[in-house]
Design an enzyme around this catalytic site. Sequence first.
Site, PDB file in Angstrom:
ATOM      1  N   ASP A   1       2.151  14.387   2.240  1.00 23.75           N
ATOM      2  CA  ASP A   1       1.999  13.173   1.444  1.00 23.75           C
ATOM      3  C   ASP A   1       0.575  13.012   0.912  1.00 23.75           C
ATOM      4  O   ASP A   1       0.359  12.361  -0.121  1.00 23.75           O
ATOM      5  CB  ASP A   1       2.347  11.933   2.275  1.00 23.75           C
ATOM      6  CG  ASP A   1       3.614  12.072   3.093  1.00 23.75           C
ATOM      7  OD1 ASP A   1       3.829  13.157   3.686  1.00 23.75           O
ATOM      8  OD2 ASP A   1       4.368  11.095   3.195  1.00 23.75           O
TER       9      ASP A   1
ATOM     10  N   ASP B   1      -3.857   6.669   3.608  1.00 23.90           N
ATOM     11  CA  ASP B   1      -3.183   6.290   2.379  1.00 23.90           C
ATOM     12  C   ASP B   1      -3.988   5.358   1.489  1.00 23.90           C
ATOM     13  O   ASP B   1      -3.422   4.541   0.743  1.00 23.90           O
ATOM     14  CB  ASP B   1      -1.815   5.686   2.699  1.00 23.90           C
ATOM     15  CG  ASP B   1      -0.823   6.762   3.120  1.00 23.90           C
ATOM     16  OD1 ASP B   1      -0.859   7.848   2.528  1.00 23.90           O
ATOM     17  OD2 ASP B   1      -0.030   6.515   4.041  1.00 23.90           O
TER      18      ASP B   1
END
Length: 396
Positions: free
Chosen positions: A176, A115
């Site tokens: 994601d 991320d």
Amino acid sequence: MNIDTFGKKPPAQAGAKQAPDPLQCALHLCVRKSRSNIKCLADEPKSAPWAVDGNYFSHPEGFFEIGNWTSSFFTGMALLAWRETEDEYFLRHVLRLAPAYHDKAFVAKFQSHHDAGFLYSLYSIALYKLTGDQQHREVGLAAAEALYQRFNPKCGFIRAWGRLGTDEQENMAIIDCMMNLPLLYWASDESGDKKYREAAIRQADHTLKLFIRPDDSVFHAYRFDLKTGQPSGGDNYCGRSLDSHWARGTGWAIYGFALSYRHTGDTRYLDASLRLARKFNQELNGDAIPVWDFKLPAGEPPLRDTSAAAIVVCGYQELEKLGAADALITRTKTSLLRHLCTDRYLNFDERCPGILREGQVSSDGPGSAQNAYTSWGDYYLMEALDRELHGGETWW
């Protein structure tokens, strides 16, 4: 009745008070809460991801811990507030976090998750674009390199979770990641090194080929055979079940594919974003806010997910900017945003850090859900409001 006046509101009477615009009220709320939230984060850097009671800063997870992918939703909101108000207070507190972001990129190097895009697009990249300060460029490039180290060239995917050098989750990518790819596109454009763009495209291509089912629902995760390089099948950690249709995952994909089209010009990505948007609209089925998973078993509580709605609004705004949104996409965007900006979903209590109620988080592992305030829901709401009201540029 005169046909020229049918359906039109009568002119306002002189001195009559105009009702406040709910979108403008919501944006002002986001600015006000960002003022206290960014100071809390700068005083004690941590993840502050979500909270049932809205008190994000009671969450114990620190800035450098494995699970932190959320700190920059607060910095992103503060930078939107700075752009909105020109109040240097917001920038000053964002910059207090610079040493932590530097060390996370250069020292920690994202050994545990993918991320970097969520964290650095809304910090270093945003600061570089807003200020031109080269130190933020260098930190952003270091974060992109750390993300690139998670790319498996044999299989063509970016490893989502697990520390590098271990076999924990080493064969898995998740939906994601579509929102992390803009960091890689930016790094290629900024550095001239094509490897970042190539890794992003291969991840996007695998997501396009494997994650989207024939009915345009999406898998949350997918696994690969590391020996052969071939895909081995879908998996789930955030949806209701392996074969279900997690609403927020669709949001990540709608927005992520639209962004990949913006960065590459590949029309396959635009087509994917539009197909997923139409599927989302179909599954919404007239509801104001989506249920957290579109394939809930009969009798299961239909918990809503406002964070999924906020992300989808941002994706629809991107499709509008690309000139690709149809009338239904635009109407749905407007409806979702208007419903989010109501007293049911907004918390105007200044003592509560959280803004948007009824976001979905896991209550007891995969397949479970509870409602909570979410830092990502708050951020995407503010991004959507800034874009809708002022045409603000994003940092993705």
